[in-house]
Design a protein around this motif. Sequence first.
Motif, PDB file in Angstrom:
ATOM      1  N   LEU A  18       0.854  -1.171   0.000  1.00 46.94           N
ATOM      2  CA  LEU A  18       0.000   0.000   0.000  1.00 46.94           C
ATOM      3  C   LEU A  18       0.899   1.232   0.000  1.00 46.94           C
ATOM      4  O   LEU A  18       2.021   1.183   0.519  1.00 46.94           O
ATOM      5  N   ARG A  19       0.379   2.321  -0.542  1.00 47.35           N
ATOM      6  CA  ARG A  19       1.087   3.598  -0.445  1.00 47.35           C
ATOM      7  C   ARG A  19       0.173   4.604   0.237  1.00 47.35           C
ATOM      8  O   ARG A  19      -0.919   4.913  -0.283  1.00 47.35           O
ATOM      9  N   LEU A  20       0.609   5.082   1.379  1.00 47.21           N
ATOM     10  CA  LEU A  20      -0.136   6.100   2.104  1.00 47.21           C
ATOM     11  C   LEU A  20       0.331   7.488   1.666  1.00 47.21           C
ATOM     12  O   LEU A  20       1.516   7.695   1.374  1.00 47.21           O
ATOM     13  N   SER A  21      -0.610   8.408   1.640  1.00 46.19           N
ATOM     14  CA  SER A  21      -0.308   9.796   1.302  1.00 46.19           C
ATOM     15  C   SER A  21      -0.775  10.708   2.428  1.00 46.19           C
ATOM     16  O   SER A  21      -1.796  10.444   3.066  1.00 46.19           O
ATOM     17  N   CYS A  22      -0.041  11.761   2.648  1.00 46.95           N
ATOM     18  CA  CYS A  22      -0.412  12.782   3.630  1.00 46.95           C
ATOM     19  C   CYS A  22      -0.265  14.128   2.933  1.00 46.95           C
ATOM     20  O   CYS A  22       0.857  14.581   2.684  1.00 46.95           O
ATOM     21  N   ALA A  23      -1.396  14.728   2.629  1.00 48.71           N
ATOM     22  CA  ALA A  23      -1.400  16.007   1.931  1.00 48.71           C
ATOM     23  C   ALA A  23      -1.549  17.145   2.934  1.00 48.71           C
ATOM     24  O   ALA A  23      -2.474  17.135   3.753  1.00 48.71           O
ATOM     25  N   VAL A  63      10.067  -2.140  10.446  1.00 44.82           N
ATOM     26  CA  VAL A  63       9.674  -1.849   9.068  1.00 44.82           C
ATOM     27  C   VAL A  63      10.865  -1.603   8.149  1.00 44.82           C
ATOM     28  O   VAL A  63      10.681  -1.391   6.945  1.00 44.82           O
ATOM     29  N   LYS A  64      12.062  -1.622   8.692  1.00 40.63           N
ATOM     30  CA  LYS A  64      13.248  -1.379   7.872  1.00 40.63           C
ATOM     31  C   LYS A  64      13.328  -2.374   6.726  1.00 40.63           C
ATOM     32  O   LYS A  64      13.134  -3.573   6.920  1.00 40.63           O
ATOM     33  N   GLY A  65      13.609  -1.842   5.540  1.00 44.49           N
ATOM     34  CA  GLY A  65      13.706  -2.687   4.364  1.00 44.49           C
ATOM     35  C   GLY A  65      12.373  -2.966   3.696  1.00 44.49           C
ATOM     36  O   GLY A  65      12.334  -3.504   2.588  1.00 44.49           O
ATOM     37  N   ARG A  66      11.269  -2.598   4.361  1.00 48.02           N
ATOM     38  CA  ARG A  66       9.938  -2.837   3.785  1.00 48.02           C
ATOM     39  C   ARG A  66       9.197  -1.532   3.488  1.00 48.02           C
ATOM     40  O   ARG A  66       8.439  -1.466   2.521  1.00 48.02           O
ATOM     41  N   PHE A  67       9.398  -0.522   4.328  1.00 46.51           N
ATOM     42  CA  PHE A  67       8.692   0.745   4.177  1.00 46.51           C
ATOM     43  C   PHE A  67       9.673   1.822   3.728  1.00 46.51           C
ATOM     44  O   PHE A  67      10.851   1.806   4.094  1.00 46.51           O
ATOM     45  N   THR A  68       9.152   2.786   2.963  1.00 47.15           N
ATOM     46  CA  THR A  68       9.958   3.918   2.509  1.00 47.15           C
ATOM     47  C   THR A  68       9.151   5.202   2.638  1.00 47.15           C
ATOM     48  O   THR A  68       8.032   5.290   2.123  1.00 47.15           O
ATOM     49  N   ILE A  69       9.742   6.188   3.308  1.00 45.41           N
ATOM     50  CA  ILE A  69       9.117   7.504   3.427  1.00 45.41           C
ATOM     51  C   ILE A  69       9.737   8.435   2.384  1.00 45.41           C
ATOM     52  O   ILE A  69      10.946   8.373   2.132  1.00 45.41           O
ATOM     53  N   SER A  70       8.886   9.266   1.774  1.00 48.69           N
ATOM     54  CA  SER A  70       9.386  10.199   0.770  1.00 48.69           C
ATOM     55  C   SER A  70       8.469  11.411   0.725  1.00 48.69           C
ATOM     56  O   SER A  70       7.373  11.394   1.285  1.00 48.69           O
ATOM     57  N   THR A  71       8.928  12.453   0.057  1.00 45.98           N
ATOM     58  CA  THR A  71       8.138  13.679  -0.050  1.00 45.98           C
ATOM     59  C   THR A  71       8.069  14.142  -1.498  1.00 45.98           C
ATOM     60  O   THR A  71       8.954  13.834  -2.315  1.00 45.98           O
ATOM     61  N   ASP A  72       7.007  14.860  -1.797  1.00 50.06           N
ATOM     62  CA  ASP A  72       6.863  15.554  -3.074  1.00 50.06           C
ATOM     63  C   ASP A  72       6.532  17.006  -2.726  1.00 50.06           C
ATOM     64  O   ASP A  72       5.393  17.322  -2.379  1.00 50.06           O
ATOM     65  N   ASN A  73       7.536  17.847  -2.784  1.00 48.25           N
ATOM     66  CA  ASN A  73       7.354  19.237  -2.359  1.00 48.25           C
ATOM     67  C   ASN A  73       6.340  19.968  -3.240  1.00 48.25           C
ATOM     68  O   ASN A  73       5.590  20.825  -2.759  1.00 48.25           O
ATOM     69  N   ALA A  74       6.312  19.644  -4.515  1.00 48.33           N
ATOM     70  CA  ALA A  74       5.381  20.320  -5.430  1.00 48.33           C
ATOM     71  C   ALA A  74       3.930  20.004  -5.082  1.00 48.33           C
ATOM     72  O   ALA A  74       3.034  20.829  -5.315  1.00 48.33           O
ATOM     73  N   LYS A  75       3.697  18.820  -4.524  1.00 46.35           N
ATOM     74  CA  LYS A  75       2.341  18.408  -4.157  1.00 46.35           C
ATOM     75  C   LYS A  75       2.067  18.577  -2.669  1.00 46.35           C
ATOM     76  O   LYS A  75       0.982  18.207  -2.197  1.00 46.35           O
ATOM     77  N   ASN A  76       3.029  19.095  -1.929  1.00 46.15           N
ATOM     78  CA  ASN A  76       2.879  19.271  -0.474  1.00 46.15           C
ATOM     79  C   ASN A  76       2.449  17.968   0.193  1.00 46.15           C
ATOM     80  O   ASN A  76       1.569  17.954   1.059  1.00 46.15           O
ATOM     81  N   THR A  77       3.081  16.893  -0.198  1.00 49.85           N
ATOM     82  CA  THR A  77       2.656  15.566   0.231  1.00 49.85           C
ATOM     83  C   THR A  77       3.846  14.736   0.700  1.00 49.85           C
ATOM     84  O   THR A  77       4.926  14.802   0.108  1.00 49.85           O
ATOM     85  N   VAL A  78       3.613  13.963   1.766  1.00 44.03           N
ATOM     86  CA  VAL A  78       4.589  12.978   2.208  1.00 44.03           C
ATOM     87  C   VAL A  78       3.949  11.601   2.042  1.00 44.03           C
ATOM     88  O   VAL A  78       2.754  11.429   2.285  1.00 44.03           O
ATOM     89  N   TYR A  79       4.741  10.653   1.591  1.00 40.82           N
ATOM     90  CA  TYR A  79       4.252   9.312   1.294  1.00 40.82           C
ATOM     91  C   TYR A  79       4.893   8.287   2.218  1.00 40.82           C
ATOM     92  O   TYR A  79       5.980   8.479   2.754  1.00 40.82           O
ATOM     93  N   LEU A  80       4.205   7.166   2.356  1.00 38.82           N
ATOM     94  CA  LEU A  80       4.769   5.999   3.016  1.00 38.82           C
ATOM     95  C   LEU A  80       4.462   4.803   2.126  1.00 38.82           C
ATOM     96  O   LEU A  80       3.317   4.359   2.052  1.00 38.82           O
ATOM     97  N   GLN A  81       5.482   4.321   1.436  1.00 36.70           N
ATOM     98  CA  GLN A  81       5.342   3.123   0.618  1.00 36.70           C
ATOM     99  C   GLN A  81       5.570   1.918   1.514  1.00 36.70           C
ATOM    100  O   GLN A  81       6.628   1.803   2.145  1.00 36.70           O
ATOM    101  N   MET A  82       4.580   1.049   1.565  1.00 34.69           N
ATOM    102  CA  MET A  82       4.645  -0.113   2.444  1.00 34.69           C
ATOM    103  C   MET A  82       4.595  -1.376   1.606  1.00 34.69           C
ATOM    104  O   MET A  82       3.606  -1.622   0.907  1.00 34.69           O
ATOM    105  N   ASN A  83       5.653  -2.150   1.653  1.00 32.63           N
ATOM    106  CA  ASN A  83       5.746  -3.404   0.915  1.00 32.63           C
ATOM    107  C   ASN A  83       5.855  -4.572   1.893  1.00 32.63           C
ATOM    108  O   ASN A  83       6.162  -4.383   3.075  1.00 32.63           O
ATOM    109  N   SER A  84       5.625  -5.744   1.386  1.00 32.55           N
ATOM    110  CA  SER A  84       5.724  -6.976   2.192  1.00 32.55           C
ATOM    111  C   SER A  84       4.966  -6.826   3.505  1.00 32.55           C
ATOM    112  O   SER A  84       5.490  -7.130   4.580  1.00 32.55           O
ATOM    113  N   LEU A  85       3.751  -6.381   3.407  1.00 30.96           N
ATOM    114  CA  LEU A  85       2.959  -6.127   4.615  1.00 30.96           C
ATOM    115  C   LEU A  85       2.680  -7.410   5.389  1.00 30.96           C
ATOM    116  O   LEU A  85       2.496  -8.486   4.795  1.00 30.96           O
TER     117      LEU A  85
END
Length: 115
Positions: A18-23, A63-85
């Motif tokens: 799943l990929r979570l978004s925070c706008a 969650v190390k190795g499974r989740f990744t946090i990232s940002t998109d400054n243009a969209k004012n959004t931070v994401y959490l990519q969650m793999n191997s849940l």
Amino acid sequence: QVQLVESGGGLVQPGGSLRLSCAASRSILGFNYMGWYRQAPGKQRDLVASIPKGGRTTYADSVKGRFTISTDNAKNTVYLQMNSLEPEDTAVYYCRATRPPYTYWGQGTQVTVFL
């Protein structure tokens, strides 16, 4: 007043993603810290991943190795990519941002990993 709106939660089977978004309602460049937290029923709210401004991302050991946090400054959004849940990842996930002296939280999004 800053608002944070999470989305992307849902039901998923073990091993899924799943990929979570925070706008944010304003530019995230104004925050000195953004992070994802989670709270399972009957448990405290714990840090999952964080991305401080100009700093290094950090992750909970679980969650190390499974989740990744990232940002998109243009969209004012931070994401959490969650793999191997895993079922243990089931919780309400919250976004947090700080701009001293203020701390802001989103309303949360439910993630359920079911067998």
